[in-house]
Design an enzyme around this catalytic site. Structure first.
Site, PDB file in Angstrom:
ATOM      1  N   PHE A 156      24.945  -6.820 -38.451  1.00  0.00           N
ATOM      2  CA  PHE A 156      24.018  -5.766 -38.012  1.00  0.00           C
ATOM      3  C   PHE A 156      24.305  -4.423 -38.689  1.00  0.00           C
ATOM      4  O   PHE A 156      24.355  -3.379 -38.027  1.00  0.00           O
ATOM      5  CB  PHE A 156      24.070  -5.595 -36.482  1.00  0.00           C
ATOM      6  CG  PHE A 156      23.665  -6.828 -35.718  1.00  0.00           C
ATOM      7  CD1 PHE A 156      22.540  -7.545 -36.074  1.00  0.00           C
ATOM      8  CD2 PHE A 156      24.417  -7.276 -34.642  1.00  0.00           C
ATOM      9  CE1 PHE A 156      22.155  -8.679 -35.369  1.00  0.00           C
ATOM     10  CE2 PHE A 156      24.054  -8.411 -33.934  1.00  0.00           C
ATOM     11  CZ  PHE A 156      22.926  -9.114 -34.309  1.00  0.00           C
ATOM     12  N   GLU A 363      25.156   1.547 -31.386  1.00  0.00           N
ATOM     13  CA  GLU A 363      26.270   2.494 -31.188  1.00  0.00           C
ATOM     14  C   GLU A 363      26.734   2.525 -29.737  1.00  0.00           C
ATOM     15  O   GLU A 363      27.038   3.576 -29.174  1.00  0.00           O
ATOM     16  CB  GLU A 363      25.894   3.883 -31.694  1.00  0.00           C
ATOM     17  CG  GLU A 363      25.682   3.889 -33.203  1.00  0.00           C
ATOM     18  CD  GLU A 363      25.809   5.261 -33.824  1.00  0.00           C
ATOM     19  OE1 GLU A 363      26.602   6.083 -33.339  1.00  0.00           O
ATOM     20  OE2 GLU A 363      25.104   5.502 -34.811  1.00  0.00           O
TER      21      GLU A 363
END
Length: 381
Positions: A156, A363
Site C-alpha cells: 500500500f 496513516e
C-alpha cells in the site's frame, strides 16, 4: 487565532484554488475511471511550489509552515481527493523524512529535486503483515561491509511505481525492538529494487498505490537516514505530522462534498420549493457545516502547535480522527441530499463518498487514533 498573516493566506488559498480549477477539475472523472496517475501534473504542482510547501527556500522549497500546508491540501482535496492524497504523501512523508532527519549532504542532494517536483517521492513503512504495528517489520537490512542488503516488501505504498526515490524502513535488529529499525533512501533503478502492480481501489483511484520489493538490494551506508536503529522513532514523529496531512485532506473532501450538496439543495425543486427549504435537508446541511468548522479548528490547532515545535501526538490524532470521520459522514449525507442522482457518476457526490473512506484508514485507522488519544489523556489524569 491560528493564522497570523491572513492576506498571505488568502493569496495562497487563491493560488491553490486557481490551480485546482484549471489543471485538476476538468480531468477528475477521466483519471478516476481509468485509474490514471497523472504524473506530469506533479511537475506543474512543483512549479507552483506545492511539492515542497514546508521545505525551506534554501533547498528549493516554498518555506511555508503547516498553516499554509493545510490550506493548500484543503483547496486541492476539495476538488480531487486523489491528487490531495499524493501531494500529502510526497510532502509529509518522503520529503519531510529527509528534511527532518537526513544529514546536510543528503538534504542538498534530494530536497531540491523533491521540493520542485522534478522528482516524486514515496515512503515505505507498511507491510502485508504489519501496518500500525511498525515494530513488526519483516523487511530486513543486513550489513555487509559499507553496504546494507535489503530483502522484503512494502504494501500500500503511494507512488510505488512512479516515484524517483523512496525512504524505506527496514529491520536492522530484532523484531519488536524499537531500536532495531533503520531508514534508508533508495533511488529508482537500484538493482534489486522494484514495484508491483497498481492496486484496484474503491476510491482515491488517481493516486497510485502498489507494493515495493527488495531482492538482495544493496544500499550504501551513506544512504542511511540518521543513525542505525533510529528509524522507528523517526517514523513515529513523522506520523504525528502526517496525521495533520490526512486531517487537511479529509477537511477538503468534506468541504467539497458539502459545497456541491449545498449548491444542489438550492437548485433542486420538489413540491414547488427548493429542497433546502425542507427542514430535513436544511438541518442536514447545518450539521455538515458545523462538523466541517469543528474539524478545521482542530486541524488548524494541530498545525499551529506543530509550527511552534510543540508535541502534537494527542492533538494530531484528535484532528485526524475527527476530520476523517467528518469526511465520511458529510460525504454520506451529500449523497443522500442528491438522492438518486447522488448514486450516479454524473454528479460529484459519489466520488467524495468513495474517496473519503481512506481517510479513516491511512496513516493509522480511527481505532489507532483513539488508542493514541487514550494513552495521551491517561498521562493527564
Amino acid at each position: 487565532m491560528f493564522i497570523e498573516n491572513e492576506q498571505q493566506m488568502m493569496m495562497i488559498r487563491q493560488s491553490a484554488r486557481d490551480f485546482a480549477e484549471t489543471h485538476i477539475r476538468p480531468y477528475i472523472m477521466e483519471w478516476d475511471e481509468a485509474q490514471t496517475f497523472p504524473a506530469p501534473l506533479f511537475k506543474k504542482l512543483g512549479e507552483h511550489g506545492f511539492m515542497g510547501i514546508i521545505v525551506p527556500e534554501a533547498y528549493g522549497g516554498s518555506g511555508f509552515g503547516y498553516q499554509e500546508y493545510i490550506t493548500v491540501l484543503d483547496e486541492i482535496s476539495k476538488v480531487c481527493g486523489s491528487i490531495g492524497l499524493s501531494v500529502a504523501a510526497h510532502n509529509s512523508l518522503c520529503t519531510n523524512h529527509i528534511l527532518s532527519f537526513a544529514n546536510e549532504s543528503q538534504k542538498q542532494k534530494y530536497l531540491p529535486k523533491l521540493a520542485t517536483g522534478e522528482w516524486l517521492g514515496a515512503w515505505g513503512l507498511t507491510e502485508t503483515g504489519s501496518g500500525s504495528d511498525a515494530g513488526g517489520l519483516a523487511t530486513v537490512a543486513v550489513r555487509d561491509g559499507d553496504y546494507f542488503v535489503l530483502n522484503g516488501s512494502k504494501n500500500f505504498i503511494t507512488h510505488a511505481i512512479s516515484s524517483d526515490v523512496a525512504v524505506v524502513l527496514a529491520r536492522t535488529g530484532e523484531k519488536g525492538d524499537k531500536k532495531g529499525v533503520t531508514a534508508f533512501i533508495v533511488e529508482k533503478g537500484t538493482e534489486g529494487f522494484s514495484a508491483g502492480k497498481k492496486e484496484n481501489k474503491l476510491g482515491m483511484r488517481a493516486s497510485e498505490t502498489a507494493c515495493l520489493f527488495f531482492d538482495n538490494c544493496r544500499i550504501h551506508q551513506d544512504q542511511m537516514v540518521g543513525e542505525e536503529g533510529q528509524g522507528f522513532v523517526q517514523a513515529l514523529k513523522l506520523l504525528d505530522g502526517g496525521r495533520i496531512s490526512i486531517a487537511a485532506l479529509s477537511l477538503g473532501i468534506a468541504r467539497g462534498a458539502y459545497e456541491c450538496a449545498l449548491k444542489y439543495a438550492n437548485e433542486r425543486e420538489q413540491f414547488n420549493q427548493k429542497i433546502f427549504e425542507f427542514q430535513a435537508v436544511g438541518f442536514k446541511l447545518a450539521e455538515m457545516a458545523t462538523e466541517i468548522q469543528a474539524a478545521e479548528l482542530l486541524t488548524r490547532q494541530a498545525g499551529y502547535m506543530k509550527d511552534r515545535g510543540e508535541r502534537i501526538s494527542k492533538i494530531g490524532a484528535m484532528a485526524k480522527l475527527y476530520a476523517s470521520e467528518t469526511a465520511v459522514s458529510v460525504s454520506n449525507e451529500s449523497v443522500q441530499i442528491f438522492g438518486g442522482y447522488g448514486f450516479t457518476k454524473d454528479y460529484p457526490a459519489e466520488k467524495f463518498f468513495r474517496d473519503a473512506k481512506l481517510c479513516t484508514i491511512g496513516e493509522g485507522t480511527s481505532s489507532i487514533q483513539k488508542m493514541v488519544i487514550s494513552r495521551e489523556i491517561q498521562k493527564d489524569a
